[in-house]
Design a protein around this motif. Structure first.
Motif, mmCIF file in Angstrom:
data_model
loop_
_atom_site.group_PDB
_atom_site.id
_atom_site.type_symbol
_atom_site.label_atom_id
_atom_site.label_comp_id
_atom_site.label_asym_id
_atom_site.label_seq_id
_atom_site.Cartn_x
_atom_site.Cartn_y
_atom_site.Cartn_z
ATOM 1 N N PRO A 4 45.154 32.799 30.927
ATOM 2 C CA PRO A 4 45.512 33.845 31.903
ATOM 3 C C PRO A 4 46.754 34.626 31.512
ATOM 4 C CG PRO A 4 45.010 31.779 33.014
ATOM 5 C CD PRO A 4 45.120 31.472 31.553
ATOM 6 N N TYR A 5 47.736 33.945 30.916
ATOM 7 C CA TYR A 5 48.978 34.618 30.535
ATOM 8 C C TYR A 5 48.758 35.526 29.324
ATOM 9 C CZ TYR A 5 50.581 30.877 33.562
ATOM 10 O OH TYR A 5 50.743 30.024 34.632
ATOM 11 N N ALA A 8 47.041 38.558 30.729
ATOM 12 C CA ALA A 8 47.990 39.389 31.479
ATOM 13 C C ALA A 8 48.874 40.191 30.529
ATOM 14 C CB ALA A 8 48.840 38.513 32.403
ATOM 15 N N PRO A 54 43.611 37.367 36.507
ATOM 16 C CA PRO A 54 43.685 36.580 37.748
ATOM 17 C C PRO A 54 42.480 35.666 37.944
ATOM 18 C CG PRO A 54 43.188 38.870 38.245
ATOM 19 C CD PRO A 54 43.511 38.817 36.793
ATOM 20 N N TRP A 57 43.032 32.509 35.853
ATOM 21 C CA TRP A 57 44.119 31.700 36.428
ATOM 22 C C TRP A 57 43.642 30.949 37.661
ATOM 23 C CZ3 TRP A 57 47.013 31.080 40.857
ATOM 24 C CH2 TRP A 57 48.209 30.365 40.712
ATOM 25 N N GLY A 58 42.893 31.646 38.521
ATOM 26 C CA GLY A 58 42.433 30.996 39.744
ATOM 27 C C GLY A 58 41.342 29.978 39.511
ATOM 28 N N LEU A 94 47.318 29.081 45.231
ATOM 29 C CA LEU A 94 47.034 30.514 45.222
ATOM 30 C C LEU A 94 45.805 30.850 44.380
ATOM 31 C CD1 LEU A 94 50.646 31.942 44.857
ATOM 32 C CD2 LEU A 94 49.266 31.751 46.942
ATOM 33 N N GLY A 95 45.013 29.814 44.044
ATOM 34 C CA GLY A 95 43.860 30.039 43.179
ATOM 35 C C GLY A 95 42.818 30.961 43.785
ATOM 36 N N ALA A 98 43.983 34.479 43.810
ATOM 37 C CA ALA A 98 43.911 35.105 42.490
ATOM 38 C C ALA A 98 42.484 35.549 42.176
ATOM 39 C CB ALA A 98 44.406 34.131 41.426
ATOM 40 N N THR A 100 40.220 36.306 44.383
ATOM 41 C CA THR A 100 39.968 37.453 45.257
ATOM 42 C C THR A 100 40.582 38.725 44.684
ATOM 43 O OG1 THR A 100 39.970 35.997 47.187
ATOM 44 C CG2 THR A 100 40.251 38.356 47.594
ATOM 45 N N LEU A 101 41.784 38.608 44.131
ATOM 46 C CA LEU A 101 42.440 39.763 43.517
ATOM 47 C C LEU A 101 41.627 40.285 42.336
ATOM 48 C CD1 LEU A 101 44.839 41.688 43.147
ATOM 49 C CD2 LEU A 101 45.954 39.901 41.777
ATOM 50 N N GLY A 102 41.132 39.378 41.497
ATOM 51 C CA GLY A 102 40.312 39.802 40.369
ATOM 52 C C GLY A 102 39.054 40.527 40.815
#
Length: 324
Positions: A4-5, A8, A54, A57-58, A94-95, A98, A100-102
């Motif tokens: 994920p990093y 990003a 995201p 990561w999630g 917060l998975g 994350a 949901t954001l994606g």
């Protein structure tokens, strides 16, 4: 898990410094096709990294990639219910947010692309109807046009005095539009070069290439890099159309005709006056004119191959890393 990093960081690089660096580079005009492929790779890879960062990561508690994590969540659903998917103990704090954001980012990009395509095609259809009405009464007296082109069925002449030339792409029967003022100023050979330039835009479907970057700019207008991408892709397609015209007509004819078509800065040489794309700057027109006067040395085949390979890796690496 560093995936994920990595994604990003890649999204940040492709959204800001890399496009600005490519905009300042001198070599794209020497290999416009390869540069256009690289710009497309930057757009695709940047969007892919932005969405998958995201998501990976999630979903990392469920698998090493989006595919394996998705299969694990599908098995949870089959063995239980949809509620079990959202209440699974493996979710990080917060998975779910994350993921949901994606999904929101993907939906935003997809909807902007669809809206941009619908708006562009609708405006183009209305503009064509407008052109057909105005040019329908010109008839057979366009002698200069007939001399420049063996067929006038795909060319329309507007009764305006300003020198103007652009094309209206379409799946069926695309047309080229020129003005009466341009016919009065150009010789048949110059007009033939202009028509060949516009024909290259139509046959190579440059409008579809521009459409994707226009949607990218609308999706993230706060990034200066998106406007830079639109302007650079527009310039590259103009260069490619120039090269196609030069393969059939003399450099002097195209250059002198370009002086007339660029005399009106409010109009683009290949876009209808409907606001589909940001207008090219005077600097862009100047670079294009300079390239016609003093041709660039083509980029070597090894360097072109390196650019194309880099573009392929730019798409393949984040795709493989995020999915698997």
């Amino acid at each position: 898990m560093l995936t994920p990093y990595f994604l990003a960081c890649l999204a940040i690089l492709l959204a800001w410094p890399v496009p600005l660096w490519l905009q300042r580079a001198k070599w794209p005009s020497r290999a416009p096709e390869a540069a256009l492929i690289l710009w497309q790779a930057i757009g695709l890879s940047g969007g892919l990294a932005l969405v998958t960062a995201p998501l990976t990561w999630g979903l990392q508690p469920f698998g090493s990639g989006i595919f394996s994590a998705g299969m694990e969540l599908w098995n949870v659903f089959l063995e239980g219910s949809i509620e079990d998917v959202f209440t699974d103990d493996r979710w990080a704090p917060l998975g779910l947010a994350a993921v949901t954001l994606g999904c929101i980012l993907f939906g935003h990009l997809a909807l902007v692309l669809l809206h941009t395509a619908y708006t562009t095609f609708s405006q183009r259809k209305k503009h064509r109807e407008f052109v057909e009405v105005l040019s329908a009464s010109l008839g057979e007296h366009d002698h200069g046009l007939e001399e420049a082109s063996g067929s006038t069925s795909s060319t329309r002449v507007l009764p305006v005095e300003h020198p103007l030339a652009y094309c209206l792409p379409a799946m069926n029967q695309p047309i080229t539009v020129v003005s009466r003022g341009l016919l009065d100023e150009l010789s048949p050979r110059q007009l033939a070069a202009v028509l060949a330039h516009e024909s290259a835009h139509l046959t190579q479907r440059h409008d579809l290439l521009r459409l994707a970057f226009q949607a990218w700019h609308k999706a993230a207008p706060w990034f200066p890099a998106t406007r830079a991408a639109v302007n650079e892709v527009t310039e590259l397609t103009e260069i490619m159309a120039d090269d196609a015209a030069l393969s059939q007509h003399g450099r002097t004819d195209l250059t002198s005709a370009l002086v007339h078509t660029l005399a009106e800065p409010a109009q683009s040489a290949s876009e209808p006056p409907s606001g589909e794309a940001p207008q090219k700057s005077d600097a862009t027109a100047s670079r294009r004119f300079k390239r016609l006067i003093t041709p660039d040395t083509p980029l070597g085949s090894c360097r072109v191959s390196l650019v194309i390979i880099s573009a392929g890796l730019l798409i393949a690496v984040p795709a493989v890393v995020s999915l698997f």
